[in-house]
Structure formats: C-alpha cells, structure tokens
Design a protein around this motif. Structure first.
Motif, PDB file in Angstrom:
ATOM      1  N   LEU A   1       8.511   4.845  -1.821  1.00 16.89           N
ATOM      2  CA  LEU A   1       8.853   5.003  -3.241  1.00 16.89           C
ATOM      3  C   LEU A   1      10.296   5.482  -3.401  1.00 16.89           C
ATOM      4  CD1 LEU A   1       5.618   6.636  -4.761  1.00 16.89           C
ATOM      5  CD2 LEU A   1       6.541   4.374  -5.293  1.00 16.89           C
ATOM      6  N   ALA A   2      10.653   6.482  -2.596  1.00 22.75           N
ATOM      7  CA  ALA A   2      12.012   7.030  -2.705  1.00 22.75           C
ATOM      8  C   ALA A   2      13.051   5.983  -2.328  1.00 22.75           C
ATOM      9  CB  ALA A   2      12.142   8.257  -1.799  1.00 22.75           C
ATOM     10  N   CYS A  28       6.979  -1.341  -8.085  1.00 26.02           N
ATOM     11  CA  CYS A  28       5.757  -1.403  -8.906  1.00 26.02           C
ATOM     12  C   CYS A  28       4.525  -1.612  -8.019  1.00 26.02           C
ATOM     13  CB  CYS A  28       5.822  -2.548  -9.910  1.00 26.02           C
ATOM     14  SG  CYS A  28       7.327  -2.645 -10.881  1.00 26.02           S
ATOM     15  N   LEU A  29       4.683  -2.481  -7.025  1.00 24.95           N
ATOM     16  CA  LEU A  29       3.567  -2.795  -6.151  1.00 24.95           C
ATOM     17  C   LEU A  29       3.089  -1.556  -5.404  1.00 24.95           C
ATOM     18  CD1 LEU A  29       1.754  -5.001  -4.934  1.00 24.95           C
ATOM     19  CD2 LEU A  29       3.517  -5.397  -3.225  1.00 24.95           C
ATOM     20  N   VAL A  30       4.016  -0.731  -4.938  1.00 28.09           N
ATOM     21  CA  VAL A  30       3.625   0.498  -4.234  1.00 28.09           C
ATOM     22  C   VAL A  30       2.937   1.454  -5.197  1.00 28.09           C
ATOM     23  CG1 VAL A  30       4.447   2.478  -2.917  1.00 28.09           C
ATOM     24  CG2 VAL A  30       5.464   0.230  -2.548  1.00 28.09           C
ATOM     25  N   GLY A  35      -2.579   3.598  -6.935  1.00 24.27           N
ATOM     26  CA  GLY A  35      -3.474   3.887  -8.048  1.00 24.27           C
ATOM     27  C   GLY A  35      -2.785   4.469  -9.264  1.00 24.27           C
ATOM     28  N   ASP A  36      -1.435   4.481  -9.297  1.00 24.97           N
ATOM     29  CA  ASP A  36      -0.702   5.008 -10.459  1.00 24.97           C
ATOM     30  C   ASP A  36      -0.549   3.896 -11.495  1.00 24.97           C
ATOM     31  OD1 ASP A  36      -0.432   7.532  -9.398  1.00 24.97           O
ATOM     32  OD2 ASP A  36       1.424   7.037  -8.355  1.00 24.97           O
ATOM     33  N   ASP A 216      -4.722   6.799  -0.678  1.00 23.35           N
ATOM     34  CA  ASP A 216      -5.227   5.923  -1.745  1.00 23.35           C
ATOM     35  C   ASP A 216      -6.181   6.729  -2.620  1.00 23.35           C
ATOM     36  OD1 ASP A 216      -6.365   4.049  -3.378  1.00 23.35           O
ATOM     37  OD2 ASP A 216      -6.889   2.645  -1.795  1.00 23.35           O
ATOM     38  N   ARG A 217      -5.661   7.211  -3.733  1.00 23.16           N
ATOM     39  CA  ARG A 217      -6.476   8.082  -4.586  1.00 23.16           C
ATOM     40  C   ARG A 217      -7.603   7.332  -5.292  1.00 23.16           C
ATOM     41  NH1 ARG A 217      -1.738  10.908  -7.846  1.00 23.16           N
ATOM     42  NH2 ARG A 217      -0.835   8.858  -7.476  1.00 23.16           N
ATOM     43  N   GLY A 218      -7.360   6.053  -5.612  1.00 24.48           N
ATOM     44  CA  GLY A 218      -8.426   5.287  -6.251  1.00 24.48           C
ATOM     45  C   GLY A 218      -9.623   5.115  -5.342  1.00 24.48           C
ATOM     46  N   THR A 219      -9.387   4.751  -4.070  1.00 25.13           N
ATOM     47  CA  THR A 219     -10.488   4.586  -3.124  1.00 25.13           C
ATOM     48  C   THR A 219     -11.130   5.930  -2.799  1.00 25.13           C
ATOM     49  OG1 THR A 219      -9.413   2.633  -2.201  1.00 25.13           O
ATOM     50  CG2 THR A 219     -11.106   3.671  -0.847  1.00 25.13           C
ATOM     51  N   GLU A 220     -10.310   6.994  -2.750  1.00 31.07           N
ATOM     52  CA  GLU A 220     -10.866   8.332  -2.538  1.00 31.07           C
ATOM     53  C   GLU A 220     -11.849   8.683  -3.658  1.00 31.07           C
ATOM     54  OE1 GLU A 220      -9.378  13.014  -2.324  1.00 31.07           O
ATOM     55  OE2 GLU A 220      -7.906  11.397  -2.539  1.00 31.07           O
TER      56      GLU A 220
END
Length: 866
Positions: A1-2, A28-30, A35-36, A216-220
C-alpha cells in the motif's frame, strides 16, 4: 500500500495520467483484497475516469470488474451485475478470453447470491472451461471453489465437496494462502452440513489462523462467524455469541453488508438459544432488513423462518404464521430458478424448516379451533413440500419436453448418459470384485460428469418449446385430495417435524389431523422395526416390541377407524417411514376376527384385513391420472426379463451341462460377493408367461434378458413389465443406480448389460404395472420431502402407472413363489395389482417356512390402486 501510494503521487506529479491510473488501479486492488471496500470504491472510480477519458476500454473493463466486486461486497447486487455486464461485453468484443472468463465467474457469483442457481452454474461452468484452456490455475481454483459453494447452497454435498477439494489442491499448489483459507471454510461448512461437527471446527480454526497470517479481515470475519455457527449447532450459545460478536465487529469495519446480515442472523439464533428472545428478535430484524437490501432471498427466507419460530414461542401466533407463509413463498420462488430436477429436490430439502413450521402453526390453530379447516390447510402445505420434483417430472413427461430441442443438445445428453453408464458399471465391477471404491481422481471425474449432465438437461428444459408452455404444477387442495379417494379408502399422510410430527387421516368428505412425537423418536422406532422386519430369524420379545411400538406410534390415532372393517389404506410416508412396509405393522388392538396372529404375541399385521398401497404424494397420483387418462390399454399382456447371464463362466456360455448355482439373496449391495446367477427367476418367469395365451407374453431369458430387449420400442406394447434380476442401488448418486441384465453374449464376449436410471427415464412404456423382482429395488437416496429417489421414480417417469418393488434383500425361492401367486391373481382371477399383491402375500405368510415378514413383506406397491 505504501509503495503504491508513492507511485501514484510520483506519476501524478510528473503528469503521467496513464501511469497514475495504472498504479492507482493496483492500489485499489490491494485495498479491495484487504476488505477495505468503502476505501477501495472511490479509488476504483478515480482510476475508471482516467481510463475512460483516455479511451482505454481494456483497462476500463478491468476496473469495472473490480467495481463490480466492491458493489457485490457492499450488498448492491444490481450495481454489481451492471458493472460485471459492462466488463463482459468489452472483453468479449475485444476477444480477451481471460477477462471474459473473469467476468463470467463474477457474474455467476452475484447470480448465486441472489438465489439464481441455474444462471450461476452455467456461467461458472463457462468460466471454468476458459480458465482451464488458458492455463490460469489461480482462477481455475476460484471457479472450482465457486461451483462448490453453489452446490453447497443447493444441498448437493457430495458435488460440493468434490469441487472444493479440487480448488483446495490448486490453491495450495499455487501458493494462494488467502484462497486456501476461504476454501477451508467452505469445506468446513460441508462437514458441518454432513453432521461432522468437530471436523468443521478444525477446518474453521485452520482457516482463521491462515486469514490472520495473510491479513484478510473479511475471511477472518467469515471464519469467526462459522466457528460461532458450529458452536451454536453444538448447543453452546455463550461461546457462539462470543465469536459472533467478534465477527460482527470485523464485517462492519470492512462494510460487508451481506456478511453482516449472515452474522446477525446467527447471533439472533444464539440469543434465542441463550434465553434472550427479545434481543434475538432485534438481531434477526436487523438481519432481515439487510438481507432484503442486498437481495439475499435465500437468507431472507431463513431469517423469516427464525423470526417466526421465536414469535411462535412468545405466543405471537398471527405474526409467526405471517412470517412462515412469507418464507414458504420465497422458497417456492427460489426453487423455480433451479433447472435441474435433482438440484431442485436437494435445495427444497435444505428449506424444509419453513414448511414444517407453517404446518406446526396451522396444526396448533386446529387444536385451538377444531373443525375450522386448519388441519386441511396444514395438509395442503405438506403436499407443497412433498415430492414436488416428481410431480413436475411427471408433467414434463406428459408434455415430452425433449421434442423440438436442438439435436446437438440431445446428442450431448446421450453421450453423457453413456459415460455415466460406464461409471455405474465400473462401480458394479468394483463391488463385485471386493476392490472397494474408486480413487479420488475418478470420483472427482464422476462428480464432473454428473454436473455436466444436469447442466445439459437444464439447458434442454430452458430451450424446449414444450417446456416453456408448462406452468408449475399446483399442489392439490384438500377437496381435490378427497376427490381422489374411493369409498372405503383411507389415506394416511405423515409429516415428521423436529419437535412434533403429524398424521392426516383423509376420507371422502373429511380431513382429520393428529399430533405425533418428533422426528427423532419416530425415526429411531422405524430403524428398530426395519431391522426386525428384514431378518429371517424369529425375533425375541425386544425385537417384536420395536415393531409394536412403531405400529402404536403411527396407527394408534386411527385405531378405531381400522377396526371399523376392511379398508384400502393409502400411505404417504415421510423420512425413515419410506423404508417401512406398513402392511407388516400390527393392527392396533386385539384381532377382532381371531385370525392368525402376527410375530410373537403381536396382533395380526394390517395385511390380514386391509389392502395397503403407497404413494409419494397425493399430488403425484393426480398428475398420473391426468397425464395417463387418454392412454389406451397396451395390446399385449406381459413382458418378462429374467435369469440373465452375468459371467463367461456361466454354463450357458459353453452350452455345457452344469449344476445350478446355489440359491442366493438377490443383490450384491450388502456383501459385494459377486453377481450370482438367480435360477429361481427362470421358474418365476416361465410360470408368469404360462398364465396368458400364446403370443400375449414376451419371455426374455438367458442372453435375451438384455439391455437391448429392455430398450426396444416393442416393450411399450405390454401392460405389465417384469424384471427379475439384480438391482444396484447407489444411495449417494441415484443416477448410477440400475438393473443388471446380461453382461455376456452367446459368443462369450462382454456386452453392455447395465440398464441405468438415465436409460429408464428415457423408456417410453405403456405399462399399467412394472415389477422389480430384485433386492432393495424400492430404495434410493433419501431426500427430505422427495422420498427415496431411485428406480421407482424412473419407471413412473417412463409411463408406469404403478410399480411393485422391494425394501430389502429378498430370498430367491420365496420371491419366485410370491410372484407366481401374484400373477395368477392378476392375470387369471382378474384382480387389481394391489389386491393381487395382498392375496399373494397372505398365501406366502400362511406357509410356516415363510411366516416371517422377511419373506412376504418386502414388496410394496406404489402408485394408483385403481
């Protein structure tokens, strides 16, 4: 991201708009993959604007694909379909097959989430073929995973597991750890549905650890939600709430409204289990609002059912009935979107709770307000949930939906049927030689073939001019059910529920409902009774008591009616009751005529005073009578196929004398000891043919008892068709069931001899009666609400009015004698098939050596008694 953020800033500073948009799209893809969603959407839209201004349609389509994914995650399916559709159009016109495959896969995801399983499966299959052709193993794994979860939603667990295991192998091979975590979760859901709770928990825990490693917060969040759901299934509401609370926090942080709704639904169930009904109603109400907003119709039906159940317990019955009725209506709408009959049946089986609850509520109202028609209304709901797929198949058969269909589709259907037939034969060979089951790769190939066959058949229905003109058959109302019955006929229809089960007793002019114990108690009694009935040895007091207990549970409420006099009993069973020959159950109370007693000290069985037939549902009978009303009687009496040749070692091949094979049970399913010759079937066949004038019977023995004879058009000229051979029942995959006919020709060379269920569906019979004089030929895969899906259903579709088949492994000599007596009563005395079967069973039972139900009770008549 950075790093990507720096690249965007540098490209912007030096005025390179295309480089800026490219770096931006990757940024955007990252964000999307983490999950953002709320952050990724404006990022994608900024990149999309630059590519549009530059006229770069290829990259514009790539970004549209990403935006579609964001809208899908945010619970806006209409916008997701628009974005994916625009991307697909650009990729297709540009010949970009990679992009086309991705867009197809993504469109399928949204169709699946909307409950549109037919379009979803078709698009996934197209995407999978393209990914494989392109060698894109990462996205091939994604398509396989998505097929797996679609089949999971439809309740096709074996198919789901096969696709998911393939996806898991590919994701591990390609190092896709995030994808591995997602697939582990779906495999955990399959294990949970299969009743393997601990295995599901282990898979969910492994997926949770992987999701945390890759960030991966969505999968978490999904992993936490599934862990909570499994804890709830195990009765630990407190632990479930702890994990669901964590999941809710995470899904809200990433803005995933679809997952938020699923978590809220499970929280509501857990709160109800913890004794907090008002909190549960609040959580479920929020879930319902979200599910309606994101277009999750299957989820909406589940939440409506959960709300109705809690409101019922709180005494709010009118609101509970309203919600339950709305849930049933949604389920009805969703099942009509599924093209494959097998998948429609599997899906409806997963949604039985909504129907069971509406029945429960109506029967409670009947108890409060007797005589107001509530029991009849509950019966109608029961019919809506019962054998629906068979009702539709029979209507299709009457319309002959295959006429006018693209010949290429018919050719593909025939090719797939042939390949499935080869797989079925392979299973028979493995079973006969005791070599066990197919290896995993062969099992996966089989699941792929089954899926392909279903897809082709769904396409045939979609493109059939005659199918398009069909309306969904309407289940009967109570008055129409009563009108099917003759004077002296009593219909007993059962519906098993979790807490309470029900029996409806229907006669011309009346419907009476009775409450029975819950499913667990009745099915335990049915299993115990079945174990007693299907054994040759006399049972002890405990074994006989099991049969008496089942008779008391199922027939006790109507004991007075049964003692009134001789009746015809029409049984519509449910669940484990499909395996019970009701004619063998003891009549409640002492024998009024002092006749021969039953087993041990039990009263005589129902057979002694009553004619007993079975139906999948009352609606099935109505469709049969309507579709077959114009059919004239077939000109010839009976066709018999018996005593086939299974082996080159058979004495008939060498035309040499030899002692006959020993008497053996007619079946290979139990011990896989091999396909023994069935010599008594020859005497059985000859005695049947001798009952009619010359020229009125087809007697196909030895090498003539062949698949070619069975498939020949001339078979449609016989009023009765009799198969006396081994039956092979595959309870996991009914399509692989069939009858084994001659496997060897007169020259000793192997020949095609397996008459599989797809072959049977394609027969065109004019038969009033089909008799399957083999082992367990009435059995099949038990599908909740549909009954036993197997050979009987295939012969109904092929045009038989009624089928006589067996519920367990039968003894060769007793069966030959029973069949000889049955046909004597049918062809010589002119009795109806139901009356002839009863007469034959009574005669066999009267002989001391065959007194036990094992010998006379396995054969049941299903279909029209007239």
């Amino acid at each position: 991201l950075a790093t990507l953020g720096q690249a965007v800033a540098l490209d912007q500073a030096r005025g390179d708009r295309m480089a800026e948009a490219t770096a931006l799209a990757n940024l955007c893809l990252v964000q999307h993959s983490l999950g953002d969603l709320a952050v990724a959407l404006p990022c994608y839209e900024r990149a999309l604007g630059i590519f549009r201004d530059a006229g770069d349609s290829g990259r514009e389509a790539l970004v549209e694909n990403g935006i579609g994914g964001i809208y899908d995650g945010l619970g806006e399916p209409a916008k997701a379909l628009d974005s994916y559709g625009r991307a697909l159009a650009v990729f297709t016109s540009a010949g970009d097959r990679q992009g086309q495959a991705q867009a197809l896969n993504n469109l399928a995801v949204v169709h699946g989430e909307l409950g549109e399983a037919g379009p979803a499966l078709a698009r996934y299959a197209a995407a999978l073929a393209l990914f494989r052709e392109l060698g894109d193993r990462l996205r091939e794994a994604s398509a396989l995973h998505n097929l797996g979860i679609t089949y999971l939603g439809l309740g096709a667990l074996e198919r789901s597991r096969s696709y998911l295991e393939q996806a898991l192998d590919l994701r591990r091979a390609t190092g896709d750890r995030r994808g591995e975590a997602i697939t582990l979760l779906s495999l955990g859901a399959v294990r949970a549905r299969s009743g393997e709770g601990q295995a599901a928990l282990d898979l969910d825990a492994r997926a949770l650890a992987l999701a945390r490693v890759v960030g991966d917060r969505g999968t978490e969040a999904t992993a936490l939600a599934l862990l909570g759901e499994e804890r709830l299934a195990q009765g630990d509401s407190k632990a479930a709430l702890a994990e669901l609370s964590q999941a809710l926090e995470r899904v809200r942080a990433v803005g995933d409204r679809r997952r938020e709704a699923a978590v809220l639904h499970q929280m509501g169930r857990a709160q109800a289990g913890a004794g907090e009904p008002e909190r549960a109603l609040a959580s479920l109400g929020s879930a319902l609002t979200l599910r309606r907003a994101v277009g999750d119709r299957a989820g909406e039906a589940a939440t409506l059912t959960a709300l109705a159940r809690i409101e019922h317990r709180l005494g709010r019955s009118p609101e509970a009935r309203r919600r339950a009725a709305a849930a049933v209506a949604l389920v009805e709408s969703l099942r009509s979107d599924v093209g494959s009959p097998e998948l429609r049946a599997a899906f409806l089986a997963t949604q039985r709770e909504a129907f069971e609850l509406e029945i429960d509520l109506l029967m409670e109202l009947d108890r409060q307000e007797p005589g107001r028609g509530h029991a009849a209304a509950a019966l109608v709901v029961g019919e809506r949930a019962r054998s629906r797929t068979l009702v539709e198949l029979l209507q299709e058969a009457g319309a002959d939906v295959r006429q006018g269909v693209d010949p290429d589709l018919r050719r593909r259907q025939r090719e797939l049927a042939q390949r499935l037939g080869a797989k079925a034969r392979r299973r028979v060979e493995l079973a006969s030689s005791s070599r066990g089951r197919e290896p995993a790769d062969a099992e996966r190939e089989l699941q792929g073939l089954l899926a392909a066959a279903e897809e082709v058949e769904a396409e045939i229905r979609a493109k059939s001019p005659r199918y398009a003109s069909l309306t969904q058959p309407r289940p009967l109302d109570a008055a129409e059910i009563e009108a099917l019955l003759d004077p002296g006929t009593l219909l007993l229809e059962y519906a098993l529920g979790e807490e309470r089960s029900f029996l409806w007793a229907v006669e011309p002019g009346s419907v009476t409902g009775y409450e029975l114990p819950g499913r667990a108690r009745i099915e335990a009694a049915a299993r115990a009774a079945y174990g007693r009935l299907r054994t040759q040895q006399q049972g002890g007091p405990e074994a006989d008591a099991a049969v008496a207990e089942l008779g008391r549970l199922l027939l006790g409420p109507v004991a007075d009616r049964l003692r009134d006099g001789e009746r015809r009993l029409v049984i519509v069973p449910d669940g484990a009751l499909e395996y019970i020959p009701f004619a063998a159950l003891p009549e409640p109370g002492p024998s009024p005529d002092g006749g021969i007693g039953g087993m041990g000290g039990l009263p005589p069985p129902l057979l002694v005073r009553h004619e007993v037939v079975s139906l999948p549902s009352a609606s099935v009978l109505a469709v049969q009578r309507r579709e077959l009303a114009a059919r004239g009687a077939a000109p010839l009496a009976v066709a018999v196929l018996a005593d086939p040749v299974f082996s080159r070692e058979d004495a008939r091949v060498a035309a040499a004398a030899g002692s006959p094979a020993p008497m053996a049970p007619r079946g290979i399913e139990a011990d896989f000891a091999g396909l023994a010759r069935l010599p008594a079937t020859r005497r059985e066949a000859e005695s049947i043919a001798a009952l009619v004038p010359p020229g009125e019977a087809l007697l196909a023995l030895d090498f003539e008892a062949s698949r070619e004879t069975a498939l020949a058009p001339g078979l449609a000229r016989y009023r009765a068709v009799h198969f006396a051979t081994h039956g092979v029942i595959d309870a996991r995959e009914p399509r692989l069931s069939g009858l084994v006919l001659s496997l060897v020709g007169a020259d000793g060379q192997p020949r095609e001899g397996f008459l599989g269920l797809p072959d049977i569906y394609n027969l065109e019979l004019g038969a009033d009666l089909v008799v399957l004089s083999g082992c367990e030929t009435a059995l099949g895969r038990e599908v909740r609400g549909e009954g036993l899906v197997g050979l009987t259903r295939g012969f109904f579709y092929a045009g038989a009015r009624r089928v006589v088949a067996s519920l367990w492994r039968v003894e060769d000599r007793a069966t030959a004698e029973l069949m000889a007596r049955f046909y004597r009563a049918l062809l010589t005395a002119g009795r109806s098939p139901a009356a002839a079967l009863r007469q034959a069973q009574l005669a066999i039972r009267a002989e001391r050596r065959w007194r036990e139900p094992y010998f006379w009770a396995p054969f049941v008549l299903q279909g029209d008694w007239r």
